[in-house]
Design a protein around this motif. Structure first.
Motif, PDB file in Angstrom:
ATOM      1  N   SER A 162      42.670  43.181  44.262  1.00 19.39           N
ATOM      2  CA  SER A 162      42.692  44.591  44.642  1.00 19.39           C
ATOM      3  C   SER A 162      43.580  45.421  43.722  1.00 19.39           C
ATOM      4  CB  SER A 162      43.107  44.756  46.104  1.00 19.39           C
ATOM      5  OG  SER A 162      44.391  44.236  46.324  1.00 19.39           O
ATOM      6  N   VAL A 203      41.671  46.548  40.595  1.00 20.82           N
ATOM      7  CA  VAL A 203      40.730  47.627  40.893  1.00 20.82           C
ATOM      8  C   VAL A 203      41.498  48.916  41.158  1.00 20.82           C
ATOM      9  CG1 VAL A 203      38.857  48.371  42.405  1.00 20.82           C
ATOM     10  CG2 VAL A 203      39.091  45.947  41.784  1.00 20.82           C
ATOM     11  N   TRP A 219      28.131  54.774  43.849  1.00 18.85           N
ATOM     12  CA  TRP A 219      28.421  53.886  42.724  1.00 18.85           C
ATOM     13  C   TRP A 219      29.052  54.748  41.661  1.00 18.85           C
ATOM     14  CZ3 TRP A 219      28.719  48.851  42.238  1.00 18.85           C
ATOM     15  CH2 TRP A 219      27.967  48.027  43.085  1.00 18.85           C
ATOM     16  N   TRP A 253      33.805  49.691  34.350  1.00 23.21           N
ATOM     17  CA  TRP A 253      33.991  49.063  35.656  1.00 23.21           C
ATOM     18  C   TRP A 253      33.037  49.758  36.632  1.00 23.21           C
ATOM     19  CZ3 TRP A 253      38.451  45.991  37.367  1.00 23.21           C
ATOM     20  CH2 TRP A 253      39.297  45.615  36.327  1.00 23.21           C
ATOM     21  N   LEU A 288      32.140  50.469  40.480  1.00 19.80           N
ATOM     22  CA  LEU A 288      32.733  50.422  41.823  1.00 19.80           C
ATOM     23  C   LEU A 288      31.792  51.058  42.829  1.00 19.80           C
ATOM     24  CD1 LEU A 288      35.229  50.743  39.713  1.00 19.80           C
ATOM     25  CD2 LEU A 288      36.530  51.182  41.770  1.00 19.80           C
ATOM     26  N   LEU A 306      32.076  52.850  46.182  1.00 24.85           N
ATOM     27  CA  LEU A 306      33.069  53.482  47.040  1.00 24.85           C
ATOM     28  C   LEU A 306      32.407  54.004  48.305  1.00 24.85           C
ATOM     29  CD1 LEU A 306      35.018  55.535  44.338  1.00 24.85           C
ATOM     30  CD2 LEU A 306      35.558  53.257  45.249  1.00 24.85           C
ATOM     31  N   CYS A 360      36.856  50.762  49.082  1.00 26.10           N
ATOM     32  CA  CYS A 360      36.010  50.253  48.007  1.00 26.10           C
ATOM     33  C   CYS A 360      35.264  49.036  48.544  1.00 26.10           C
ATOM     34  CB  CYS A 360      36.870  49.874  46.805  1.00 26.10           C
ATOM     35  SG  CYS A 360      35.925  49.251  45.394  1.00 26.10           S
ATOM     36  N   HIS A 386      32.889  47.222  46.733  1.00 29.31           N
ATOM     37  CA  HIS A 386      32.585  46.219  45.709  1.00 29.31           C
ATOM     38  C   HIS A 386      33.039  46.737  44.345  1.00 29.31           C
ATOM     39  CE1 HIS A 386      30.314  42.732  44.257  1.00 29.31           C
ATOM     40  NE2 HIS A 386      30.018  43.479  43.213  1.00 29.31           N
ATOM     41  N   CYS A 387      33.392  45.816  43.462  1.00 29.39           N
ATOM     42  CA  CYS A 387      33.730  46.183  42.087  1.00 29.39           C
ATOM     43  C   CYS A 387      33.247  45.085  41.151  1.00 29.39           C
ATOM     44  CB  CYS A 387      35.242  46.368  41.945  1.00 29.39           C
ATOM     45  SG  CYS A 387      35.728  46.836  40.261  1.00 29.39           S
ATOM     46  N   GLU A 427      33.900  39.878  39.744  1.00 31.72           N
ATOM     47  CA  GLU A 427      33.626  40.788  40.846  1.00 31.72           C
ATOM     48  C   GLU A 427      34.645  40.626  41.954  1.00 31.72           C
ATOM     49  OE1 GLU A 427      29.588  40.763  42.225  1.00 31.72           O
ATOM     50  OE2 GLU A 427      28.790  40.594  40.206  1.00 31.72           O
ATOM     51  N   SER A 473      35.181  42.103  46.282  1.00 32.19           N
ATOM     52  CA  SER A 473      34.476  42.795  47.359  1.00 32.19           C
ATOM     53  C   SER A 473      35.389  43.003  48.561  1.00 32.19           C
ATOM     54  CB  SER A 473      33.246  42.002  47.788  1.00 32.19           C
ATOM     55  OG  SER A 473      33.640  40.808  48.423  1.00 32.19           O
TER      56      SER A 473
END
Length: 99
Positions: free
Chosen positions: A6, A9, A36, A42, A44, A46, A56, A58-59, A66, A68
């Motif tokens: 985290s 990100v 998205w 990157w 993401l 959101l 967030c 997913h990234c 990745e 999530s």
């Protein structure tokens, strides 16, 4: 392949809020309030509630790693919850311009 933490990100979101990295809206899901976005490669996903950034989902890092919501919740911190009030407002403002 290792997952994204985290804090990694969060740093991308923080840099976008500060104007160090470029934040672009890629796709908006009309029904569920998810966006998205791309921050210098990157990707993401959101989640918004109204005009407020909630979390967030997913990234994806440009190298394929990745992270999530499921992984981050297990460790107790979503990247969005690490943002300061000012940083979150900046992200919301930047994305409001694109929507």
């Amino acid at each position: 392949m290792p997952t994204l933490h985290s804090r990694e990100v969060y740093q991308q979101l923080r840099d976008a809020a500060l104007g160090v990295r470029s934040l672009q809206l890629v796709q908006q899901h009309q029904l569920d309030g998810q966006l998205w976005v791309d921050i210098d490669g990157w990707q993401l996903l959101l989640d918004f509630e109204g005009n407020r950034l909630h979390h967030c989902e997913h990234c994806r890092h440009p190298d394929g790693r990745e992270g999530s919501l499921d992984t981050w919740q297990r460790y107790g911190t979503n990247p969005v919850s690490l943002l300061s009030t000012w940083e979150m407002a900046q992200i919301e403002r930047l994305l409001a311009q694109d929507r």
